[in-house]
Design a protein around this motif. Structure first.
Motif, PDB file in Angstrom:
ATOM      1  N   PRO A 258       0.797  -1.093   0.057  1.00 26.45           N
ATOM      2  CA  PRO A 258       0.124   0.069  -0.060  1.00 26.45           C
ATOM      3  C   PRO A 258       0.917   1.456   0.026  1.00 26.45           C
ATOM      4  CG  PRO A 258      -0.795  -1.498   1.799  1.00 26.45           C
ATOM      5  CD  PRO A 258       0.639  -1.970   1.289  1.00 26.45           C
ATOM      6  N   VAL A 259       0.654   2.086  -1.049  1.00 21.99           N
ATOM      7  CA  VAL A 259       1.214   3.412  -0.760  1.00 21.99           C
ATOM      8  C   VAL A 259      -0.093   4.424  -0.434  1.00 21.99           C
ATOM      9  CG1 VAL A 259       2.199   5.324  -2.144  1.00 21.99           C
ATOM     10  CG2 VAL A 259       2.671   3.175  -2.628  1.00 21.99           C
ATOM     11  N   VAL A 260       0.193   5.021   0.665  1.00 21.69           N
ATOM     12  CA  VAL A 260      -0.837   5.829   1.299  1.00 21.69           C
ATOM     13  C   VAL A 260      -0.689   7.347   1.227  1.00 21.69           C
ATOM     14  CG1 VAL A 260      -1.805   6.163   3.594  1.00 21.69           C
ATOM     15  CG2 VAL A 260      -1.284   3.982   3.091  1.00 21.69           C
ATOM     16  N   HIS A 261      -1.638   7.988   1.016  1.00 22.21           N
ATOM     17  CA  HIS A 261      -1.819   9.465   1.103  1.00 22.21           C
ATOM     18  C   HIS A 261      -2.475   9.862   2.033  1.00 22.21           C
ATOM     19  CE1 HIS A 261      -0.302  10.604  -3.432  1.00 22.21           C
ATOM     20  NE2 HIS A 261       0.324   9.408  -2.994  1.00 22.21           N
ATOM     21  N   VAL A 262      -1.971  10.684   2.927  1.00 19.50           N
ATOM     22  CA  VAL A 262      -2.696  11.458   3.939  1.00 19.50           C
ATOM     23  C   VAL A 262      -2.740  13.061   4.066  1.00 19.50           C
ATOM     24  CG1 VAL A 262      -2.006   9.439   5.541  1.00 19.50           C
ATOM     25  CG2 VAL A 262      -0.623  11.598   5.531  1.00 19.50           C
ATOM     26  N   TYR A 263      -3.672  13.547   4.671  1.00 16.69           N
ATOM     27  CA  TYR A 263      -3.874  15.086   4.673  1.00 16.69           C
ATOM     28  C   TYR A 263      -3.380  15.408   6.080  1.00 16.69           C
ATOM     29  CZ  TYR A 263      -6.279  19.446   4.755  1.00 16.69           C
ATOM     30  OH  TYR A 263      -6.468  20.886   4.902  1.00 16.69           O
ATOM     31  N   SER A 264      -2.538  16.376   5.730  1.00 18.12           N
ATOM     32  CA  SER A 264      -2.068  16.960   7.310  1.00 18.12           C
ATOM     33  C   SER A 264      -1.461  18.479   6.903  1.00 18.12           C
ATOM     34  CB  SER A 264      -0.966  16.271   7.696  1.00 18.12           C
ATOM     35  OG  SER A 264      -0.544  16.702   8.844  1.00 18.12           O
ATOM     36  N   GLU A 265      -2.047  19.436   7.798  1.00 22.35           N
ATOM     37  CA  GLU A 265      -1.266  20.862   7.575  1.00 22.35           C
ATOM     38  C   GLU A 265       0.243  20.807   7.665  1.00 22.35           C
ATOM     39  OE1 GLU A 265      -3.033  23.337   6.522  1.00 22.35           O
ATOM     40  OE2 GLU A 265      -4.970  22.428   6.634  1.00 22.35           O
ATOM     41  N   THR A 266       0.838  19.888   8.587  1.00 25.23           N
ATOM     42  CA  THR A 266       2.104  19.794   8.953  1.00 25.23           C
ATOM     43  C   THR A 266       2.745  18.458   8.622  1.00 25.23           C
ATOM     44  OG1 THR A 266       1.693  19.169  11.285  1.00 25.23           O
ATOM     45  CG2 THR A 266       1.872  21.562  10.856  1.00 25.23           C
ATOM     46  N   ASN A 267       3.945  18.166   8.591  1.00 26.13           N
ATOM     47  CA  ASN A 267       4.566  17.191   8.338  1.00 26.13           C
ATOM     48  C   ASN A 267       4.097  16.160   9.324  1.00 26.13           C
ATOM     49  OD1 ASN A 267       6.465  14.826   7.988  1.00 26.13           O
ATOM     50  ND2 ASN A 267       8.074  16.273   7.262  1.00 26.13           N
ATOM     51  N   PRO A 268       3.582  15.064   9.062  1.00 24.25           N
ATOM     52  CA  PRO A 268       3.106  13.932  10.038  1.00 24.25           C
ATOM     53  C   PRO A 268       4.266  13.148  10.778  1.00 24.25           C
ATOM     54  CG  PRO A 268       2.613  13.014   7.716  1.00 24.25           C
ATOM     55  CD  PRO A 268       3.058  14.486   7.585  1.00 24.25           C
ATOM     56  N   GLY A 269       5.485  13.314  10.001  1.00 19.51           N
ATOM     57  CA  GLY A 269       6.556  12.545  10.443  1.00 19.51           C
ATOM     58  C   GLY A 269       6.637  11.114  10.008  1.00 19.51           C
ATOM     59  N   ASN A 270       7.381  10.103  10.774  1.00 18.22           N
ATOM     60  CA  ASN A 270       7.073   8.785  10.814  1.00 18.22           C
ATOM     61  C   ASN A 270       7.575   8.353   9.332  1.00 18.22           C
ATOM     62  OD1 ASN A 270       6.605   6.191  11.874  1.00 18.22           O
ATOM     63  ND2 ASN A 270       4.578   6.237  11.159  1.00 18.22           N
ATOM     64  N   GLY A 271       8.285   8.980   8.505  1.00 17.06           N
ATOM     65  CA  GLY A 271       8.542   8.446   7.173  1.00 17.06           C
ATOM     66  C   GLY A 271       7.825   8.906   6.066  1.00 17.06           C
ATOM     67  N   PHE A 272       6.888  10.038   6.313  1.00 17.28           N
ATOM     68  CA  PHE A 272       5.919  10.334   5.381  1.00 17.28           C
ATOM     69  C   PHE A 272       6.792  11.475   4.678  1.00 17.28           C
ATOM     70  CE2 PHE A 272       2.459   8.343   7.414  1.00 17.28           C
ATOM     71  CZ  PHE A 272       1.600   8.033   6.443  1.00 17.28           C
ATOM     72  N   ALA A 273       6.629  11.742   3.292  1.00 15.05           N
ATOM     73  CA  ALA A 273       7.228  12.794   2.497  1.00 15.05           C
ATOM     74  C   ALA A 273       6.185  13.434   1.713  1.00 15.05           C
ATOM     75  CB  ALA A 273       8.357  11.969   1.536  1.00 15.05           C
ATOM     76  N   ALA A 274       6.271  14.818   1.709  1.00  9.76           N
ATOM     77  CA  ALA A 274       5.637  15.617   1.024  1.00  9.76           C
ATOM     78  C   ALA A 274       5.358  15.111  -0.533  1.00  9.76           C
ATOM     79  CB  ALA A 274       6.047  16.936   0.923  1.00  9.76           C
ATOM     80  N   VAL A 275       4.384  15.209  -1.053  1.00  9.29           N
ATOM     81  CA  VAL A 275       3.963  14.912  -2.591  1.00  9.29           C
ATOM     82  C   VAL A 275       3.260  16.087  -3.166  1.00  9.29           C
ATOM     83  CG1 VAL A 275       4.413  12.260  -2.249  1.00  9.29           C
ATOM     84  CG2 VAL A 275       2.257  13.167  -2.176  1.00  9.29           C
ATOM     85  N   ALA A 276       3.410  16.237  -4.500  1.00 11.87           N
ATOM     86  CA  ALA A 276       2.384  17.094  -5.310  1.00 11.87           C
ATOM     87  C   ALA A 276       1.004  16.659  -5.246  1.00 11.87           C
ATOM     88  CB  ALA A 276       3.039  17.318  -6.695  1.00 11.87           C
TER      89      ALA A 276
END
Length: 294
Positions: A258-276
């Motif tokens: 699974p590749v997960v996309h989450v919504y967050s106003e700030t970096n959620p950490g835990n290995g998540f990276a910003a994507v366009a």
């Protein structure tokens, strides 16, 4: 010419509110109406196609009152419903000629025959014009559907879920045809397929539970989520925990993970990276947050 819809509402027996004060302005060109099944898209399309009435509101095609001048609207309308029937053992030429006659297209049989031949050529069905439409492939039947919708040179063309069930090649051919038509008339493309809107439409709305959630261009929609979409590849066990702790917009399997996309106003950490953000992110975000409010 443009179509201006204001405060359109429709409630069915039993209290189902299919349209809830829907307002939108649709200019000449391809306009995408994006929403999940049951969002109210077909109700809106059928209302604009004069097949049912609204409880309140208005719709103006230029200076023409769509809701109160049904006969005049039908003379300017082309409509391809989600599903349409055909007569068995009837060729494309015979069926399209019959539909042209019913619609009053052509001053005589000779002109009508030329119009029918030209439309079948335009939708790339001329070489199979003598074949039964009932035996056409899904893509061929949809192209025939566009041909009948184009009878009479409509100023408003409505297509409801036109690419459902088409293979990629048929879908691309259908895209090209719709894009060509949309250069000179108002074309409303009602769909739940994000790619249809992304690839075809210069303007769009997202609708759910009968309400308009977003109106603008696909690029504006994507910009609206800039800096707030984060992605991560994870195991299925991690996904279950993530869904309970974070605002998961979507997830899809890529190479079995699974590749997960989450919504967050700030970096959620835990290995998540910003994507366009893409239009799919916008769609799922709007639908999820709307459902949560509702």
């Amino acid at each position: 010419m443009q179509l201006v819809i204001k405060n359109l509402s429709k409630t069915y027996p039993g209290g189902v509110r299919a349209l809830d004060n829907v307002s939108m302005t649709i200019p000449t060109g391809m306009f995408g109406l994006l929403g999940p099944n049951g969002a109210g898209k077909s109700t809106l399309m059928r209302t604009l196609a004069t097949l049912q009435t609204a409880d309140s509101g208005s719709a103006m095609l230029g200076t023409l009152d769509v809701l109160n001048n049904k006969r005049e609207v039908r003379e300017l309308l082309g409509y391809l419903p989600q599903e349409f029937g055909v007569y068995p053992r009837t060729s494309a030429t015979v069926l399209l000629t019959h539909l042209a006659t019913l619609k009053g297209v052509g001053r005589n049989s000779v002109e009508r025959r030329e119009i029918v031949a030209g439309l079948l050529e335009r939708v790339n069905l001329y070489n199979v014009r003598s074949k039964s439409v009932a035996n056409y492939s899904g893509g061929m039947r949809q192209r025939f559907g566009i041909a009948q919708a184009l009878l009479g040179d409509p100023k408003l063309l409505i297509v409801d879920e036109p690419t459902a069930g088409l293979d990629p090649g048929e879908r691309n051919r259908f895209y090209n045809l719709l894009s060509e038509v949309g250069e000179s008339v108002v074309v409303i493309l009602s769909t739940h397929i994000v790619e249809d809107v992304k690839e075809l439409c210069t303007n769009m709305s997202i609708i759910n539970n009968g309400r308009v959630l977003f109106a603008g261009s696909p690029s504006q929609a994507e910009v609206s989520l800039e800096g707030r979409i984060w992605a991560k590849s994870m195991s299925k066990e991690e996904l279950r925990k993530c869904q309970s702790e974070m605002d998961v917009i979507s997830n899809k399997l890529i190479e079995g993970r699974p590749v997960v996309h989450v919504y967050s106003e700030t970096n959620p950490g835990n290995g998540f990276a910003a994507v366009a953000p893409n239009l799919e992110d916008v769609f799922f975000s709007q639908i999820k947050h709307c459902s949560r409010v509702a």
